[in-house]
Design a protein around this motif. Sequence first.
Motif, PDB file in Angstrom:
ATOM      1  N   UNK A 289       5.704  -1.162  12.315  1.00 58.05           N
ATOM      2  CA  UNK A 289       4.448  -1.895  12.106  1.00 58.05           C
ATOM      3  C   UNK A 289       3.280  -0.931  11.875  1.00 58.05           C
ATOM      4  N   UNK A 290       3.519   0.064  11.030  1.00 64.36           N
ATOM      5  CA  UNK A 290       2.511   1.085  10.739  1.00 64.36           C
ATOM      6  C   UNK A 290       1.737   0.712   9.490  1.00 64.36           C
ATOM      7  N   UNK A 291       0.538   1.265   9.374  1.00 64.66           N
ATOM      8  CA  UNK A 291      -0.241   1.101   8.166  1.00 64.66           C
ATOM      9  C   UNK A 291       0.316   1.939   7.033  1.00 64.66           C
ATOM     10  N   UNK A 292      -0.261   1.793   5.859  1.00 66.05           N
ATOM     11  CA  UNK A 292       0.278   2.461   4.675  1.00 66.05           C
ATOM     12  C   UNK A 292       0.220   3.982   4.811  1.00 66.05           C
ATOM     13  N   UNK A 293      -0.937   4.517   5.158  1.00 66.07           N
ATOM     14  CA  UNK A 293      -1.091   5.969   5.269  1.00 66.07           C
ATOM     15  C   UNK A 293      -0.251   6.505   6.418  1.00 66.07           C
ATOM     16  N   UNK A 294      -0.252   5.797   7.553  1.00 63.04           N
ATOM     17  CA  UNK A 294       0.557   6.242   8.688  1.00 63.04           C
ATOM     18  C   UNK A 294       2.043   6.228   8.345  1.00 63.04           C
ATOM     19  N   UNK A 295       2.482   5.252   7.548  1.00 64.57           N
ATOM     20  CA  UNK A 295       3.890   5.188   7.147  1.00 64.57           C
ATOM     21  C   UNK A 295       4.264   6.380   6.267  1.00 64.57           C
ATOM     22  N   UNK A 296       3.365   6.787   5.382  1.00 70.44           N
ATOM     23  CA  UNK A 296       3.641   7.953   4.539  1.00 70.44           C
ATOM     24  C   UNK A 296       3.756   9.211   5.383  1.00 70.44           C
ATOM     25  N   UNK A 297       2.852   9.391   6.326  1.00 71.45           N
ATOM     26  CA  UNK A 297       2.917  10.576   7.191  1.00 71.45           C
ATOM     27  C   UNK A 297       4.183  10.579   8.037  1.00 71.45           C
ATOM     28  N   UNK A 298       4.525   9.425   8.570  1.00 73.71           N
ATOM     29  CA  UNK A 298       5.725   9.323   9.395  1.00 73.71           C
ATOM     30  C   UNK A 298       6.972   9.606   8.574  1.00 73.71           C
ATOM     31  N   UNK A 299       7.033   9.091   7.350  1.00 78.81           N
ATOM     32  CA  UNK A 299       8.176   9.355   6.487  1.00 78.81           C
ATOM     33  C   UNK A 299       8.314  10.841   6.199  1.00 78.81           C
ATOM     34  N   UNK A 300       7.196  11.504   5.887  1.00 80.65           N
ATOM     35  CA  UNK A 300       7.249  12.940   5.630  1.00 80.65           C
ATOM     36  C   UNK A 300       7.733  13.701   6.855  1.00 80.65           C
ATOM     37  N   UNK A 301       7.338  13.261   8.054  1.00 75.18           N
ATOM     38  CA  UNK A 301       7.777  13.939   9.272  1.00 75.18           C
ATOM     39  C   UNK A 301       9.263  13.735   9.522  1.00 75.18           C
TER      40      UNK A 301
ATOM     41  N   UNK B  16       0.817  -1.215   0.000  1.00 69.89           N
ATOM     42  CA  UNK B  16       0.000   0.000   0.000  1.00 69.89           C
ATOM     43  C   UNK B  16       0.845   1.258   0.000  1.00 69.89           C
ATOM     44  N   UNK B  17       1.951   1.248   0.770  1.00 64.01           N
ATOM     45  CA  UNK B  17       2.828   2.422   0.802  1.00 64.01           C
ATOM     46  C   UNK B  17       3.483   2.663  -0.555  1.00 64.01           C
ATOM     47  N   UNK B  18       3.911   1.586  -1.221  1.00 69.98           N
ATOM     48  CA  UNK B  18       4.524   1.739  -2.546  1.00 69.98           C
ATOM     49  C   UNK B  18       3.517   2.261  -3.568  1.00 69.98           C
ATOM     50  N   UNK B  19       2.302   1.724  -3.539  1.00 66.74           N
ATOM     51  CA  UNK B  19       1.281   2.190  -4.482  1.00 66.74           C
ATOM     52  C   UNK B  19       0.944   3.659  -4.241  1.00 66.74           C
ATOM     53  N   UNK B  20       0.723   4.028  -2.983  1.00 62.72           N
ATOM     54  CA  UNK B  20       0.392   5.427  -2.686  1.00 62.72           C
ATOM     55  C   UNK B  20       1.553   6.354  -3.018  1.00 62.72           C
ATOM     56  N   UNK B  21       2.776   5.906  -2.752  1.00 61.98           N
ATOM     57  CA  UNK B  21       3.943   6.742  -3.093  1.00 61.98           C
ATOM     58  C   UNK B  21       4.027   6.956  -4.593  1.00 61.98           C
ATOM     59  N   UNK B  22       3.815   5.880  -5.362  1.00 63.70           N
ATOM     60  CA  UNK B  22       3.845   6.023  -6.818  1.00 63.70           C
ATOM     61  C   UNK B  22       2.761   6.952  -7.340  1.00 63.70           C
ATOM     62  N   UNK B  23       1.560   6.832  -6.774  1.00 63.61           N
ATOM     63  CA  UNK B  23       0.466   7.695  -7.222  1.00 63.61           C
ATOM     64  C   UNK B  23       0.714   9.149  -6.840  1.00 63.61           C
ATOM     65  N   UNK B  24       1.160   9.378  -5.617  1.00 68.50           N
ATOM     66  CA  UNK B  24       1.371  10.758  -5.153  1.00 68.50           C
ATOM     67  C   UNK B  24       2.556  11.394  -5.881  1.00 68.50           C
ATOM     68  N   UNK B  25       3.687  10.661  -5.923  1.00 68.09           N
ATOM     69  CA  UNK B  25       4.871  11.230  -6.570  1.00 68.09           C
ATOM     70  C   UNK B  25       4.702  11.343  -8.081  1.00 68.09           C
ATOM     71  N   UNK B  26       3.933  10.442  -8.683  1.00 66.16           N
ATOM     72  CA  UNK B  26       3.740  10.507 -10.128  1.00 66.16           C
ATOM     73  C   UNK B  26       2.607  11.390 -10.578  1.00 66.16           C
ATOM     74  N   UNK B  27       1.819  11.927  -9.630  1.00 71.38           N
ATOM     75  CA  UNK B  27       0.666  12.751  -9.992  1.00 71.38           C
ATOM     76  C   UNK B  27       1.049  13.971 -10.836  1.00 71.38           C
ATOM     77  N   UNK B  28       2.129  14.720 -10.500  1.00 70.10           N
ATOM     78  CA  UNK B  28       2.471  15.876 -11.349  1.00 70.10           C
ATOM     79  C   UNK B  28       2.793  15.488 -12.790  1.00 70.10           C
TER      80      UNK B  28
END
Length: 398
Positions: free
Chosen positions: A203-215, A133-145
């Motif tokens: 052991x974080x979920x996909x969305x929580x992992x994205x937020x934590x990485x950004x922080x 889930x983190x890889x898919x969301x990262x690809x969608x968010x980073x590839x959106x532009x």
Amino acid sequence: MPLKPLGLGEIVSSSFATLGRYWKQLAGVMLAVLGLCLLAMSLLAGITVAAVYDHLEPVFDPPYGQEPTAEHLTPVIVAAVTLFVLLFAVGLLGMAVLAALCPAILQEAVVGRPTTFRAMWRAALRRTPSVLGALLLTGLIAGAPVLAALAVWIPVLVVSVSAEEPSPGAVLLLPLLLLPAIPVSVWLGTRLSLAPAVAVMEKAGSVAALRRSAALVKGAWWRIFGITLIGSMIAMSVAYLIQMPFQLVGTFGMIPLMAEGGEGGDPSTGMIVALVIGFACIMIGSGVSQMFQIGYTQLFSGLLYVDQRIRRENLAQALLAELAAQAPGAAPGPVPGPVPADADANAPTLTPTLTDADAPTVAQPDRPQPRTAPEPETLPNTLPNEPTDKPTDRPTDD
């Protein structure tokens, strides 16, 4: 790895050291994942070909002077698109397992614990959904532009081509749109690059992992981007050096075959054997180099995550406390203890961490500690799992 803020050289050397110590577990799981992916892809390809077998000859070998009809062409196109999507899904799933494997091994390597193939296989599979889930969301968010730029450019190109006089400006519009889109994509990708390590180690979920990485990346974007770029270049260079000997052997092995084949005649048994050996060498070299590149890149990213937590959240002291708890005379592993009610696991403490060159490492936990660091017996309670009953050498009344 030293239990202190890591520099570039220490991250590079620690990544190679982890590969050297845990290469059996890494290679075993990677080969298992690669074998399962190839098997699944082969089955999907075979099923697809069998489903449209009757339409292949009319499409790819139609009678002379005739074009393939829609009756045969449509099933082949649908099957090809479906097969591409399924193969991409299988490849992405395999990549997610490998992305979960490397932080799981690094989690053991940081505190110097041995591990096994079965333990790493189970740990990787357990965290694969969150990492996927983190890889898919990262690809969608980073590839959106970039996708937005293409969504603007493609209609303009279609309109320009369909006009009586196509405008060359439609072709030049794409670089102008990508000029601001690519930097934004790189910025977003770097902000979210630590998400797989967070998903496994915390052991974080996909969305929580994205937020934590950004922080964790916030305030250190240029450092993370530069070190990640250097790590990727190192991985590609070493992977090329690994692959090159296999390619040379395979290519030189097929030179006599190509020379003999140019003279005409049926291929001999020796020619077929040379072709198989040469092709096998090229494939083995490519597979080994890809495995190294994926493993090293993921370990590099995981060490960046550890480094950011050492710098911001006093992780070095927590690791020292865990090593002290596992020292001879203590419990064999961390003993679960109560978590303080007012403790915030994500709040950075920003307390001083170890910076001395003689700080203990996972390979040498008994190395003398710097005078500025407290003894393990007097470390602050930074680990939720730190045992509350400390062993003591004080004589009793008995």
